[in-house]
Scaffold this motif. Structure first.
Motif, PDB file in Angstrom:
ATOM      1  N   GLY A   9      -8.088  10.527   2.927  1.00 52.54           N
ATOM      2  CA  GLY A   9      -7.104  11.489   2.415  1.00 52.54           C
ATOM      3  C   GLY A   9      -5.663  11.144   2.716  1.00 52.54           C
ATOM      4  N   ALA A  10      -5.396   9.888   3.116  1.00 48.01           N
ATOM      5  CA  ALA A  10      -4.014   9.515   3.423  1.00 48.01           C
ATOM      6  C   ALA A  10      -3.118   9.636   2.185  1.00 48.01           C
ATOM      7  N   GLY A  11      -3.673   9.209   1.035  1.00 48.06           N
ATOM      8  CA  GLY A  11      -2.879   9.239  -0.207  1.00 48.06           C
ATOM      9  C   GLY A  11      -2.383  10.625  -0.538  1.00 48.06           C
ATOM     10  N   ILE A  12      -3.279  11.619  -0.419  1.00 45.65           N
ATOM     11  CA  ILE A  12      -2.905  12.985  -0.761  1.00 45.65           C
ATOM     12  C   ILE A  12      -1.833  13.504   0.187  1.00 45.65           C
ATOM     13  N   LYS A  13      -2.051  13.278   1.488  1.00 50.81           N
ATOM     14  CA  LYS A  13      -1.097  13.793   2.478  1.00 50.81           C
ATOM     15  C   LYS A  13       0.272  13.161   2.290  1.00 50.81           C
ATOM     16  N   VAL A  14       0.266  11.859   2.054  1.00 55.20           N
ATOM     17  CA  VAL A  14       1.544  11.171   1.872  1.00 55.20           C
ATOM     18  C   VAL A  14       2.232  11.654   0.601  1.00 55.20           C
ATOM     19  N   SER A  15       1.429  11.896  -0.467  1.00 53.12           N
ATOM     20  CA  SER A  15       2.014  12.393  -1.706  1.00 53.12           C
ATOM     21  C   SER A  15       2.671  13.747  -1.483  1.00 53.12           C
ATOM     22  N   LYS A  50      -6.229   9.533  -6.050  1.00 53.28           N
ATOM     23  CA  LYS A  50      -5.853  10.868  -5.582  1.00 53.28           C
ATOM     24  C   LYS A  50      -4.341  11.007  -5.497  1.00 53.28           C
ATOM     25  N   ALA A  51      -3.698   9.961  -4.974  1.00 54.12           N
ATOM     26  CA  ALA A  51      -2.240   9.989  -4.869  1.00 54.12           C
ATOM     27  C   ALA A  51      -1.614  10.095  -6.255  1.00 54.12           C
ATOM     28  N   LYS A  52      -2.195   9.364  -7.204  1.00 56.23           N
ATOM     29  CA  LYS A  52      -1.699   9.374  -8.576  1.00 56.23           C
ATOM     30  C   LYS A  52      -1.712  10.781  -9.152  1.00 56.23           C
ATOM     31  N   ASP A  53      -2.846  11.489  -8.917  1.00 61.90           N
ATOM     32  CA  ASP A  53      -2.989  12.852  -9.440  1.00 61.90           C
ATOM     33  C   ASP A  53      -1.877  13.756  -8.926  1.00 61.90           C
ATOM     34  N   VAL A  54      -1.652  13.702  -7.594  1.00 56.24           N
ATOM     35  CA  VAL A  54      -0.647  14.587  -6.997  1.00 56.24           C
ATOM     36  C   VAL A  54       0.748  14.233  -7.512  1.00 56.24           C
ATOM     37  N   LEU A  55       1.071  12.943  -7.512  1.00 50.55           N
ATOM     38  CA  LEU A  55       2.404  12.520  -7.935  1.00 50.55           C
ATOM     39  C   LEU A  55       2.651  12.869  -9.402  1.00 50.55           C
ATOM     40  N   ASP A  56       1.597  12.709 -10.216  1.00 54.67           N
ATOM     41  CA  ASP A  56       1.699  13.071 -11.633  1.00 54.67           C
ATOM     42  C   ASP A  56       2.029  14.547 -11.785  1.00 54.67           C
ATOM     43  N   LYS A  57       1.327  15.358 -10.985  1.00 58.24           N
ATOM     44  CA  LYS A  57       1.463  16.803 -11.100  1.00 58.24           C
ATOM     45  C   LYS A  57       2.882  17.250 -10.776  1.00 58.24           C
ATOM     46  N   PHE A  58       3.515  16.550  -9.823  1.00 57.58           N
ATOM     47  CA  PHE A  58       4.860  16.956  -9.423  1.00 57.58           C
ATOM     48  C   PHE A  58       5.949  16.133 -10.118  1.00 57.58           C
ATOM     49  N   ASN A  59       5.556  15.449 -11.199  1.00 58.34           N
ATOM     50  CA  ASN A  59       6.515  14.689 -11.998  1.00 58.34           C
ATOM     51  C   ASN A  59       7.312  13.669 -11.194  1.00 58.34           C
ATOM     52  N   ILE A  60       6.631  12.988 -10.296  1.00 54.93           N
ATOM     53  CA  ILE A  60       7.285  11.933  -9.537  1.00 54.93           C
ATOM     54  C   ILE A  60       6.959  10.596 -10.205  1.00 54.93           C
ATOM     55  N   GLN A  61       7.998   9.830 -10.458  1.00 53.80           N
ATOM     56  CA  GLN A  61       7.790   8.550 -11.134  1.00 53.80           C
ATOM     57  C   GLN A  61       7.212   7.518 -10.166  1.00 53.80           C
ATOM     58  N   MET A  62       6.186   6.788 -10.633  1.00 48.46           N
ATOM     59  CA  MET A  62       5.597   5.742  -9.802  1.00 48.46           C
ATOM     60  C   MET A  62       5.977   4.387 -10.364  1.00 48.46           C
ATOM     61  N   ARG A  75       0.847  -1.188   0.000  1.00 42.50           N
ATOM     62  CA  ARG A  75       0.000   0.000   0.000  1.00 42.50           C
ATOM     63  C   ARG A  75       0.882   1.237   0.000  1.00 42.50           C
ATOM     64  N   PHE A  76       0.355   2.325  -0.551  1.00 43.60           N
ATOM     65  CA  PHE A  76       1.162   3.550  -0.581  1.00 43.60           C
ATOM     66  C   PHE A  76       0.739   4.504   0.533  1.00 43.60           C
ATOM     67  N   GLY A  77      -0.525   4.950   0.515  1.00 41.97           N
ATOM     68  CA  GLY A  77      -0.997   5.929   1.491  1.00 41.97           C
ATOM     69  C   GLY A  77      -0.950   5.411   2.919  1.00 41.97           C
ATOM     70  N   MET A  90       3.046   9.183   9.161  1.00 41.23           N
ATOM     71  CA  MET A  90       2.180   9.721  10.203  1.00 41.23           C
ATOM     72  C   MET A  90       0.701   9.622   9.812  1.00 41.23           C
ATOM     73  N   ASN A  91       0.414   9.382   8.537  1.00 46.86           N
ATOM     74  CA  ASN A  91      -0.973   9.392   8.060  1.00 46.86           C
ATOM     75  C   ASN A  91      -1.542   7.991   7.862  1.00 46.86           C
ATOM     76  N   ALA A  92      -0.801   6.975   8.332  1.00 45.77           N
ATOM     77  CA  ALA A  92      -1.215   5.594   8.050  1.00 45.77           C
ATOM     78  C   ALA A  92      -2.586   5.272   8.639  1.00 45.77           C
ATOM     79  N   GLU A  93      -2.935   5.928   9.758  1.00 39.53           N
ATOM     80  CA  GLU A  93      -4.192   5.585  10.426  1.00 39.53           C
ATOM     81  C   GLU A  93      -5.326   6.547  10.063  1.00 39.53           C
ATOM     82  N   ASP A  94      -5.082   7.516   9.199  1.00 44.80           N
ATOM     83  CA  ASP A  94      -6.113   8.485   8.836  1.00 44.80           C
ATOM     84  C   ASP A  94      -7.311   7.783   8.215  1.00 44.80           C
ATOM     85  N   SER A  95      -8.509   8.345   8.488  1.00 49.57           N
ATOM     86  CA  SER A  95      -9.698   7.698   7.932  1.00 49.57           C
ATOM     87  C   SER A  95      -9.865   8.012   6.454  1.00 49.57           C
TER      88      SER A  95
END
Lengths: 104, 135
Positions: A49-55, A74-86, A19-21, A42-47
């Motif tokens: 939006g974990a993906g966004i925060k971790v991104s 959601k994580a994909k969108d953020v990572l894409d925007k900042f040109n981070i390779q997944m 898992r990522f988020g 720190m966001n592993a237990e969030d109910s």
């Protein structure tokens, strides 16, 4: 460039987290000097939006590549925007060490 | 209210901002606006030689929609050529797709945020990779 590998624990013998988020820990490997460190998620237990925060955390750390089992939309969108390779790996039960050896 | 437009996926935006005719008297005053998705349609159909269904799938739209975009792209280019107008590219209803690749050696899936000529697998450095579109 820095690479992040998702991990279930904070040592090289820990299992690679699919898992990522909600991964337990992140292994941050710096290609420039070959060092690695473990950062707790720190966001592993969030109910939600974990993906966004971790991104955003990844952007903060200045990471260029993230290796995990899957990424939410959601994580994909953020990572894409900042040109981070997944990179998606589906080998269950692999240790962080074995993944690290592959990219070295 | 009309149905909202489904976002068209574009793998890489055009490398230029426009084209200008030369050898005409004076500057060409008007310009034709070519949308990114129209550029992508021309590229997929006439440069990569995909058929319309394959190209539509890559862009995440239906085949008839692709055909419409493709036709409008051709008409705009023809108009620009015959009337000696400039072509400027504008961002249309698109999302830039960090498209997914599959390494055939180690089966890792990955994206390439900065498209380069030789795309290699980030895990095993193999060059034997395949574009798989949406994951």
């Amino acid at each position: 460039m820095k690479t992040v590998i998702t991990s279930t624990g904070n040592s090289l013998e820990s299992e690679f987290d699919l898992r990522f988020g909600r991964a337990g820990w992140f292994c941050v490997y710096d290609e420039a000097n070959g060092n690695y460190e473990f950062v707790k998620n720190m966001n592993a237990e969030d109910s939600n939006g974990a993906g966004i925060k971790v991104s955003e955390k990844m952007v903060e750390l200045g990471v260029g590549k993230v290796i995990s089992g899957d990424f939410g939309p959601k994580a994909k969108d953020v990572l894409d925007k900042f040109n981070i390779q997944m990179v998606i790996l589906q080998n269950e039960g692999a240790t962080v060490d074995s993944v690290l050896k592959k990219i070295k | 209210m009309p149905r909202r437009k489904r976002l068209r996926k574009v793998v890489a935006p055009p490398k230029f901002q426009g084209y200008k005719p030369y050898g005409i008297n004076g500057e060409s005053k008007e310009s034709v606006e070519l949308l990114y998705e129209e550029y992508e349609a021309i590229k997929l159909a006439d440069y990569d030689f995909l058929n319309h269904s394959e190209a539509a799938k890559l862009m995440g739209i239906s085949r008839p929609t692709f055909a419409r975009i493709y036709e409008s792209a051709r008409r705009k280019i023809a108009k620009a050529l015959t009337e000696a107008k400039e072509i400027v590219t504008v961002f249309g209803d698109i999302e830039l797709d960090g498209s997914w690749f599959l390494c055939k050696d180690c089966h890792a899936k990955f994206t390439c945020p900065t498209p380069t000529e030789g795309i290699g697998c980030p895990m095993c450095k193999s060059q034997d990779v395949q574009l798989i579109g949406e994951s």
